[in-house]
Motif scaffolding. Structure first.
Motif, short mmCIF file in Angstrom:
data_model
loop_
_atom_site.label_atom_id
_atom_site.label_comp_id
_atom_site.label_asym_id
_atom_site.label_seq_id
_atom_site.Cartn_x
_atom_site.Cartn_y
_atom_site.Cartn_z
N GLN A 77 2.09 2.82 -3.25
CA GLN A 77 1.14 3.56 -4.08
C GLN A 77 1.29 5.07 -3.92
N HIS A 98 0.84 -1.20 0.00
CA HIS A 98 0.00 0.00 0.00
C HIS A 98 0.88 1.25 0.00
N ALA A 112 -0.07 5.06 2.80
CA ALA A 112 0.29 5.91 1.65
C ALA A 112 0.10 7.39 1.95
N THR A 129 -8.17 6.16 -2.84
CA THR A 129 -8.02 5.23 -3.95
C THR A 129 -9.04 4.10 -3.88
N GLN A 131 -4.28 7.30 1.11
CA GLN A 131 -4.58 5.91 0.81
C GLN A 131 -6.04 5.63 0.52
N ALA A 147 9.22 2.37 -6.57
CA ALA A 147 8.20 1.64 -5.80
C ALA A 147 8.86 0.56 -4.96
N ARG A 155 3.43 7.21 -6.51
CA ARG A 155 2.86 7.06 -7.84
C ARG A 155 1.63 7.93 -8.03
N LEU A 156 0.75 7.94 -7.01
CA LEU A 156 -0.54 8.62 -7.15
C LEU A 156 -0.58 10.00 -6.51
N TYR A 170 -5.20 -2.44 -7.83
CA TYR A 170 -4.13 -1.51 -8.18
C TYR A 170 -3.03 -2.19 -9.00
N TYR A 171 -2.58 -3.36 -8.55
CA TYR A 171 -1.42 -3.99 -9.18
C TYR A 171 -1.79 -4.91 -10.35
N GLU A 230 -1.48 -0.13 -11.88
CA GLU A 230 -0.92 1.08 -11.26
C GLU A 230 -1.33 2.36 -11.98
#
Length: 476
Positions: free
Chosen positions: A76, A73, A214, A87, A84, A226, A79-80, A369-370, A375
Motif C-alpha cells: 500500500q 500492507h 507501509a 489509512t 500505514q 505492488a 500507492r498511497l 483496501y483490496y 486500492e
C-alpha cells in the motif's frame, strides 16, 4: 544534518520526493529480523514443548502466512504515499481509528521494552556499565536515530542485514560444532498443540509488523510495482525471521538449561571470548537498534495520527516531533526496567496478546483496501471528520470488536485460556479465527456502501511547497 533529518510525518509524500526501489524493502526487513528477539521467539517453540523438527516447520509456516499478510500492507505504501495506520481512517473513521491505534501504540512500547532489555544486556557488557545503564543508553540512542527518520532507518537496515548475516553464519557454524544436527532433528513425534504454538509465535511476529510496514515503503515512486513491493518485503522478512528463529530453536534444543534465561550470554559464549565476544555484543546491540528504531518511529507515527484525528493537524514542528519520540522512549524504557526480570514468559504472552488484537485490524484493512475500495482512497477525506469516511464508523468498529471476541474461546495464554482450547487438545487457533471472521463480516457489511467508495480516484500526491522541494530532506 538538516539535509538528512526527515521532515514528513503523516502527510502525503509528494511524487518529486519519491525515490528508491522495491529491493530496499528486502534489505530493511532482512536486517530488522536478523536479531536476538527473533532468536528467542524461535526458542520459545522448543521451550514450551515442541521438538526441534516440528518447531522449524511450524515456524516456517507461520512466517509465510503472517508474512504474506504483512507484505500486503507494505504494497500500500507506494500507492498511497502515507504511513500505514492513517489509512485505518478509511475503515474506522477519522476519529474511530484511534481504537486500533491505541493498541498499536501499546505494541510499539512493548516491543521497544523487550528489545531494550536484550540490547541493554549487550550494551551493559560492552561498556561495562551494567544492565540498567545499558538499557537507558540504548534507549537514548534509539530515540535520536528515530528522530533522524526514514533515510537513516533504511541505511541501518542495510548495514545490520550484512553484519548480522555474517554473525549468524559464524554462530551457526559454532553451534553445529558443539552439537549434532541429526540428533537435534531426530525426534519426529508430532503434537498438534505445540506445533500450532510454533505457527502462532512466528505468525504473530510477522503480523505485528503490519501496522507500520507501509511507513517504510511510502517514499517509493508511485509507479513501483505492488507485486515487487510485496515479494521483496515478504522474502526479506521471512528469510531474516526464519534464519533467526531456526538458530533459536536449535540452540534451545541443544542446551535448554544454558540458553533459557541467559540468551545474550549464551550466544556470546558460543562465539568465543575477548575481541570476538565484544564484536558479538555489538552485533546484538546493532540488530536490536534497527528494529527498535522501527518501533519508536512507528509509535511516533501512530501517536501523531491519533492526536491529529481530533486536532486536524497534518504537519509537525521539529520540537513536536522530538517530544513525541521522547514520550515513546520514556514509556518503553520504564516498561523495560520494570519487566526485565520476567522477560521470557512475559514476552510469549505479549506476542499472543498482540495477535488477538491485530489480526482483526489486518483483516478489515486489507479487505477494505483490496476488495472494497479497489486500492483507491480519497486522501483529503482521511483528515476530514465531516468527509466521506466520517468521524466514527460504528459498523467497522463493531466488526473489529466481534473479531477480537470471536478469538477468545480459542485463545491460550498464561493468564487466560478459552473454553474451546481443551477440546482442540490445547491448540491455539485464535489467530486464524481472528483473520477469517472479521474479513467475512466486513466484506458482507461494507460491499454495498457506495457512499464511501463512489467517485474515489487513484490517490494523487500534492505538490511540495517550494521550501520542501528537497529529496534529501525528505528521508529515504
Amino acid at each position: 544534518m538538516a539535509g538528512v533529518v526527515e521532515r514528513r510525518s503523516i502527510d502525503v509524500v509528494p511524487d518529486e520526493e519519491r525515490h528508491g526501489s522495491a529491493v530496499s524493502q528486502f534489505t530493511l526487513w532482512l536486517g530488522a529480523n536478523l536479531q536476538i528477539t527473533a532468536v528467542i521467539t524461535g526458542a520459545l517453540a522448543v521451550v514450551f514443548g515442541a521438538n526441534a523438527f516440528w518447531s522449524l516447520i511450524g515456524l516456517l509456516l507461520g512466517n509465510l502466512l503472517g508474512g504474506a499478510v504483512m507484505a500486503l500492507h507494505s504494497a500500500q505504501g507506494p500507492r498511497l504515499g502515507l504511513p500505514q495506520m492513517i489509512t485505518s481512517r478509511a475503515q474506522f473513521g477519522v476519529r474511530g481509528a484511534v481504537v486500533p491505534l491505541a493498541l498499536v501504540i501499546v505494541m510499539y512500547i512493548g516491543f521497544f521494552a523487550s528489545g531494550s532489555v536484550l540490547a541493554g544486556q549487550a550494551v551493559g557488557e560492552l561498556t561495562h556499565l551494567g544492565e540498567t545503564p545499558g538499557i537507558v543508553l540504548f534507549a537514548a540512542v534509539t530515540a535520536v536515530a528515530a528522530a533522524v527518520g526514514y533515510r537513516l532507518i533504511h541505511t541501518l537496515g542495510k548495514i545490520a542485514g550484512l553484519v548480522c548475516a555474517l554473525a549468524f553464519v559464524y554462530l551457526g557454524i559454532r553451534l553445529l560444532q558443539r552439537t549434532d544436527l541429526g540428533t537435534l532433528l531426530a525426534d519426529h513425534r508430532f503434537a498438534l498443540p505445540v506445533f500450532l504454538l510454533a505457527v502462532s509465535l512466528s505468525a504473530s511476529w510477522q503480523l505485528a509488523f503490519g501496522p507500520y510496514v507501509a511507513d517504510y515503503s511510502r517514499y517509493l515512486p508511485r509507479h513501483t510495482s505492488a507485486r515487487a513491493t510485496f515479494w521483496w518485503t515478504l522474502s526479506g522478512s521471512v528469510l531474516g525471521s526464519q534464519w533467526s528463529m531456526t538458530f533459536g530453536a536449535l540452540a534451545a534444543a541443544a542446551a535448554p538449561a544454558a540458553f533459557v534465561g541467559h540468551e545474550v550470554s549464551y550466544i556470546v559464549g558460543l562465539g568465543g571470548a575477548g575481541l570476538i565476544a565484544s564484536l558479538l555484543y555489538f552485533v546484538i546491540a546493532l540488530g536490536k537498534l534497527t528494529i527498535n528504531i522501527l518501533n519508536t518511529y512507528g509509535g511516533f507515527m501512530s501517536l501523531v495520527t491519533s492526536v491529529s484525528g481530533f486536532r486536524g493537524q497534518r504537519t509537525l514542528t521539529p520540537r513536536a516531533r522530538s517530544a513525541y519520540i521522547a514520550g515513546i522512549m520514556v514509556a518503553g524504557t520504564a516498561v523495560a526496567l520494570l519487566g526485565k526480570d520476567s522477560f521470557l514468559t512475559s514476552f510469549k504472552d505479549f506476542l499472543l496478546f498482540l495477535l488477538t488484537f491485530f489480526t482483526p485490524w489486518s483483516a478489515v484493512n486489507l479487505v477494505d483496501y483490496y476488495l472494497i475500495s479497489k486500492e483507491r482512497y480519497d486522501i483529503p477525506a482521511l483528515s476530514d471528520p465531516a468527509g466521506r469516511y466520517g468521524a466514527w464508523n460504528v459498523r467497522a468498529l463493531t466488526v473489529y470488536v466481534l473479531g477480537v471476541l470471536a478469538q477468545l474461546p480459542f485463545l491460550a495464554t498464561h493468564f487466560y485460556t478459552g473454553p474451546l482450547v481443551a477440546p482442540l487438545g490445547g491448540a491455539d487457533i485464535s489467530w486464524l479465527v481472528g483473520l477469517a471472521v472479521p474479513a467475512v463480516l466486513y466484506w458482507l457489511t461494507a460491499r454495498r456502501d457506495t457512499a464511501r467508495t463512489a467517485g474515489t480516484a487513484a490517490p494523487t500526491a500534492p505538490t511540495a511547497p517550494q521550501e520542501d522541494r528537497n529529496p534529501a530532506g525528505s528521508g529515504g
